[in-house]
Design a protein around this motif. Structure first.
Motif, PDB file in Angstrom:
ATOM      1  N   THR A 194       0.828  -1.209   0.000  1.00  0.00           N
ATOM      2  CA  THR A 194       0.000   0.000   0.000  1.00  0.00           C
ATOM      3  C   THR A 194       0.859   1.254   0.000  1.00  0.00           C
ATOM      4  OG1 THR A 194      -1.780  -1.169   1.148  1.00  0.00           O
ATOM      5  CG2 THR A 194      -1.819   1.231   1.255  1.00  0.00           C
ATOM      6  N   LEU A 195       1.915   1.256   0.797  1.00  0.00           N
ATOM      7  CA  LEU A 195       2.813   2.416   0.832  1.00  0.00           C
ATOM      8  C   LEU A 195       3.390   2.719  -0.546  1.00  0.00           C
ATOM      9  CD1 LEU A 195       4.695   1.757   4.192  1.00  0.00           C
ATOM     10  CD2 LEU A 195       3.092   3.623   3.729  1.00  0.00           C
ATOM     11  N   LYS A 196       3.751   1.674  -1.274  1.00  0.00           N
ATOM     12  CA  LYS A 196       4.282   1.871  -2.626  1.00  0.00           C
ATOM     13  C   LYS A 196       3.196   2.384  -3.563  1.00  0.00           C
ATOM     14  CE  LYS A 196       6.812  -0.487  -6.324  1.00  0.00           C
ATOM     15  NZ  LYS A 196       7.438  -1.765  -6.765  1.00  0.00           N
ATOM     16  N   ALA A 197       1.992   1.848  -3.425  1.00  0.00           N
ATOM     17  CA  ALA A 197       0.890   2.241  -4.305  1.00  0.00           C
ATOM     18  C   ALA A 197       0.520   3.714  -4.136  1.00  0.00           C
ATOM     19  CB  ALA A 197      -0.329   1.361  -4.040  1.00  0.00           C
ATOM     20  N   ILE A 198       0.626   4.222  -2.918  1.00  0.00           N
ATOM     21  CA  ILE A 198       0.260   5.625  -2.673  1.00  0.00           C
ATOM     22  C   ILE A 198       1.460   6.562  -2.785  1.00  0.00           C
ATOM     23  CG2 ILE A 198      -1.706   4.961  -1.237  1.00  0.00           C
ATOM     24  CD1 ILE A 198      -0.081   5.717   1.241  1.00  0.00           C
ATOM     25  N   ASN A 199       2.609   6.008  -3.180  1.00  0.00           N
ATOM     26  CA  ASN A 199       3.818   6.798  -3.415  1.00  0.00           C
ATOM     27  C   ASN A 199       4.263   7.550  -2.162  1.00  0.00           C
ATOM     28  OD1 ASN A 199       5.935   7.592  -5.048  1.00  0.00           O
ATOM     29  ND2 ASN A 199       4.855   9.359  -5.895  1.00  0.00           N
ATOM     30  N   LYS A 200       4.252   6.835  -1.042  1.00  0.00           N
ATOM     31  CA  LYS A 200       4.598   7.461   0.231  1.00  0.00           C
ATOM     32  C   LYS A 200       6.086   7.768   0.328  1.00  0.00           C
ATOM     33  CE  LYS A 200       3.631   8.979   4.316  1.00  0.00           C
ATOM     34  NZ  LYS A 200       2.823  10.187   4.508  1.00  0.00           N
ATOM     35  N   GLY A 201       6.913   6.997  -0.341  1.00  0.00           N
ATOM     36  CA  GLY A 201       8.347   7.284  -0.347  1.00  0.00           C
ATOM     37  C   GLY A 201       9.112   6.683   0.807  1.00  0.00           C
ATOM     38  N   ALA A 202       8.513   5.753   1.533  1.00  0.00           N
ATOM     39  CA  ALA A 202       9.196   5.084   2.645  1.00  0.00           C
ATOM     40  C   ALA A 202       8.567   3.722   2.870  1.00  0.00           C
ATOM     41  CB  ALA A 202       9.107   5.922   3.920  1.00  0.00           C
ATOM     42  N   THR A 203       9.359   2.790   3.373  1.00  0.00           N
ATOM     43  CA  THR A 203       8.858   1.468   3.713  1.00  0.00           C
ATOM     44  C   THR A 203       8.413   1.435   5.172  1.00  0.00           C
ATOM     45  OG1 THR A 203      11.022   0.676   4.424  1.00  0.00           O
ATOM     46  CG2 THR A 203      10.468   0.430   2.083  1.00  0.00           C
ATOM     47  N   ALA A 204       7.713   0.388   5.535  1.00  0.00           N
ATOM     48  CA  ALA A 204       7.290   0.226   6.926  1.00  0.00           C
ATOM     49  C   ALA A 204       8.498   0.159   7.852  1.00  0.00           C
ATOM     50  CB  ALA A 204       6.436  -1.032   7.061  1.00  0.00           C
ATOM     51  N   LYS A 205       9.548  -0.533   7.414  1.00  0.00           N
ATOM     52  CA  LYS A 205      10.764  -0.637   8.221  1.00  0.00           C
ATOM     53  C   LYS A 205      11.365   0.739   8.501  1.00  0.00           C
ATOM     54  CE  LYS A 205      15.335  -2.855   8.304  1.00  0.00           C
ATOM     55  NZ  LYS A 205      16.262  -3.762   7.567  1.00  0.00           N
ATOM     56  N   THR A 206      11.397   1.586   7.490  1.00  0.00           N
ATOM     57  CA  THR A 206      11.923   2.937   7.659  1.00  0.00           C
ATOM     58  C   THR A 206      11.037   3.748   8.589  1.00  0.00           C
ATOM     59  OG1 THR A 206      12.911   2.887   5.453  1.00  0.00           O
ATOM     60  CG2 THR A 206      12.578   5.049   6.446  1.00  0.00           C
ATOM     61  N   MET A 207       9.731   3.612   8.433  1.00  0.00           N
ATOM     62  CA  MET A 207       8.793   4.341   9.298  1.00  0.00           C
ATOM     63  C   MET A 207       9.013   3.972  10.768  1.00  0.00           C
ATOM     64  SD  MET A 207       6.709   6.345   7.557  1.00  0.00           S
ATOM     65  CE  MET A 207       5.718   6.542   6.079  1.00  0.00           C
ATOM     66  N   ILE A 208       9.201   2.688  11.020  1.00  0.00           N
ATOM     67  CA  ILE A 208       9.449   2.240  12.397  1.00  0.00           C
ATOM     68  C   ILE A 208      10.723   2.875  12.935  1.00  0.00           C
ATOM     69  CG2 ILE A 208      10.051   0.249  13.829  1.00  0.00           C
ATOM     70  CD1 ILE A 208       8.225  -1.433  11.968  1.00  0.00           C
ATOM     71  N   ALA A 209      11.789   2.815  12.145  1.00  0.00           N
ATOM     72  CA  ALA A 209      13.076   3.353  12.591  1.00  0.00           C
ATOM     73  C   ALA A 209      13.000   4.848  12.861  1.00  0.00           C
ATOM     74  CB  ALA A 209      14.147   3.059  11.548  1.00  0.00           C
ATOM     75  N   MET A 210      12.316   5.590  11.991  1.00  0.00           N
ATOM     76  CA  MET A 210      12.244   7.049  12.161  1.00  0.00           C
ATOM     77  C   MET A 210      11.321   7.436  13.327  1.00  0.00           C
ATOM     78  SD  MET A 210      14.428   8.188  10.108  1.00  0.00           S
ATOM     79  CE  MET A 210      15.324   6.653  10.458  1.00  0.00           C
ATOM     80  N   GLY A 211      10.252   6.682  13.504  1.00  0.00           N
ATOM     81  CA  GLY A 211       9.386   6.943  14.648  1.00  0.00           C
ATOM     82  C   GLY A 211      10.109   6.713  15.963  1.00  0.00           C
ATOM     83  N   ARG A 212      10.860   5.627  16.030  1.00  0.00           N
ATOM     84  CA  ARG A 212      11.640   5.329  17.239  1.00  0.00           C
ATOM     85  C   ARG A 212      12.732   6.375  17.467  1.00  0.00           C
ATOM     86  NH1 ARG A 212      12.618  -1.222  16.576  1.00  0.00           N
ATOM     87  NH2 ARG A 212      10.627  -1.918  17.478  1.00  0.00           N
ATOM     88  N   LYS A 213      13.292   6.862  16.384  1.00  0.00           N
ATOM     89  CA  LYS A 213      14.348   7.871  16.486  1.00  0.00           C
ATOM     90  C   LYS A 213      13.823   9.149  17.126  1.00  0.00           C
ATOM     91  CE  LYS A 213      17.750  10.211  13.489  1.00  0.00           C
ATOM     92  NZ  LYS A 213      18.198  10.363  12.076  1.00  0.00           N
ATOM     93  N   LEU A 214      12.647   9.577  16.717  1.00  0.00           N
ATOM     94  CA  LEU A 214      12.041  10.766  17.327  1.00  0.00           C
ATOM     95  C   LEU A 214      11.765  10.544  18.806  1.00  0.00           C
ATOM     96  CD1 LEU A 214       9.409  12.170  14.801  1.00  0.00           C
ATOM     97  CD2 LEU A 214      11.396  13.361  15.713  1.00  0.00           C
TER      98      LEU A 214
END
Length: 289
Positions: free
Chosen positions: A137-157
């Motif tokens: 779904t993320l690819k289909a909506i052209n979000k520009g990030a994978t779920a793995k990246t989202m997890i890492a960036m959320g944890r980073k914040l």
């Protein structure tokens, strides 16, 4: 205040000082989003930003929070962003919290130490649009990030001490991947463990790529009950330490505010009652973005 274009802020920032430090969104490619259509991203001049802070110092003395607009403030170079926050701290000493939108790309551009420095200058909350935890779904909506990246960036914040509010979008996967989207989104939310989750329901915006796909028969909207089943599945798959799960946006058919994990069972029971016809859903004419 010098406002340009669409000024968008989260519902929870309704009473905040809205300080526009950039115009538009640096990505502006998500298929469902029409907020900044035709708007070229740029950072506003230091002179304009400082003039607006001076204005707020004289005319916004009752507001205790500042929200930095527009869609992607964290892409501002660290030195300039620090200077903006220092000016807010100096000229608006009564402000207790500064908030902003953030995306995976802009979070990645900041080191852990830089985020901690921003937090010390009262950057207290960031709003991140996850939309879905399903990579298809993320690819289909052209979000520009994978779920793995989202997890890492959320944890980073969160590791920097900045509270996190994550937005997810019901209906964005269409009917075929509805429950996959729900379960994968719950998995990603559990991995990030944010303080807040906000679930919105998809409403097509004229002029967007997704709305065009719908008109051409390439994307199918799901109905209210399918959307409720998706929400139920998402909540079932979401394990938060002590997070607030909001589904009370104007776009939602059934308003929900749940503290997870405490309210999970009761919330699922409420959704089941609504699916059975025992609770009225919001009519279409009352839904809004």
């Amino acid at each position: 205040m010098h406002y340009e274009g669409n000024i968008i802020r989260p519902p929870s920032e309704a009473n905040s000082i809205l300080l526009q430090v950039s115009v538009g969104c640096s990505r502006n490619k998500c298929t469902f989003c029409g907020t900044y259509q035709g708007e070229r991203f740029r950072i506003k001049s230091d002179a304009t930003i400082m003039a607006d802070i001076d204005f707020a110092a004289h005319h916004c003395r009752r507001q205790r929070r500042v929200f930095l607009c527009d869609g992607d403030v964290l892409v501002i170079p660290q030195r300039r962003l620090v200077a903006i926050l220092e000016a807010i701290n100096q000229k608006l000493p009564w402000v207790t919290r500064v908030g902003t939108y953030a995306n995976a790309k802009s979070i990645a551009m900041k080191s852990a130490q830089e985020l901690e420095a921003l937090h010390k200058l009262k950057l207290g909350i960031a709003y991140m649009g996850l939309e879905s935890g399903d990579d298809v779904t993320l690819k289909a909506i052209n979000k520009g990030a994978t779920a793995k990246t989202m997890i890492a960036m959320g944890r980073k914040l969160r590791a920097a001490g900045i509270k996190l509010s994550v937005t997810v979008l019901l209906g964005i996967a269409g009917p075929e991947r509805s429950l996959v989207h729900a379960r994968e989104t719950g998995r990603v939310l559990s991995a990030i463990d944010p303080e807040y989750v906000g679930a919105l329901s998809l409403m097509l915006i004229p002029g967007t790529a997704l709305e065009r796909d719908h008109r051409q028969g390439d994307f199918e909207l799901i109905g209210p009950k399918t959307m409720l089943r998706e929400l139920r599945e998402m909540i079932a798959a979401t394990d938060l330490t002590r997070g607030l799960f909001h589904a009370n946006h104007a776009s939602n058919y059934l308003p929900i505010i749940a503290r997870l994990p405490r309210d999970k069972t009761a919330t699922q029971a409420l959704i089941d009652e609504a699916l059975a016809g025992g609770v009225s859903l919001k009519p279409e004419y009352l839904r809004a973005l």
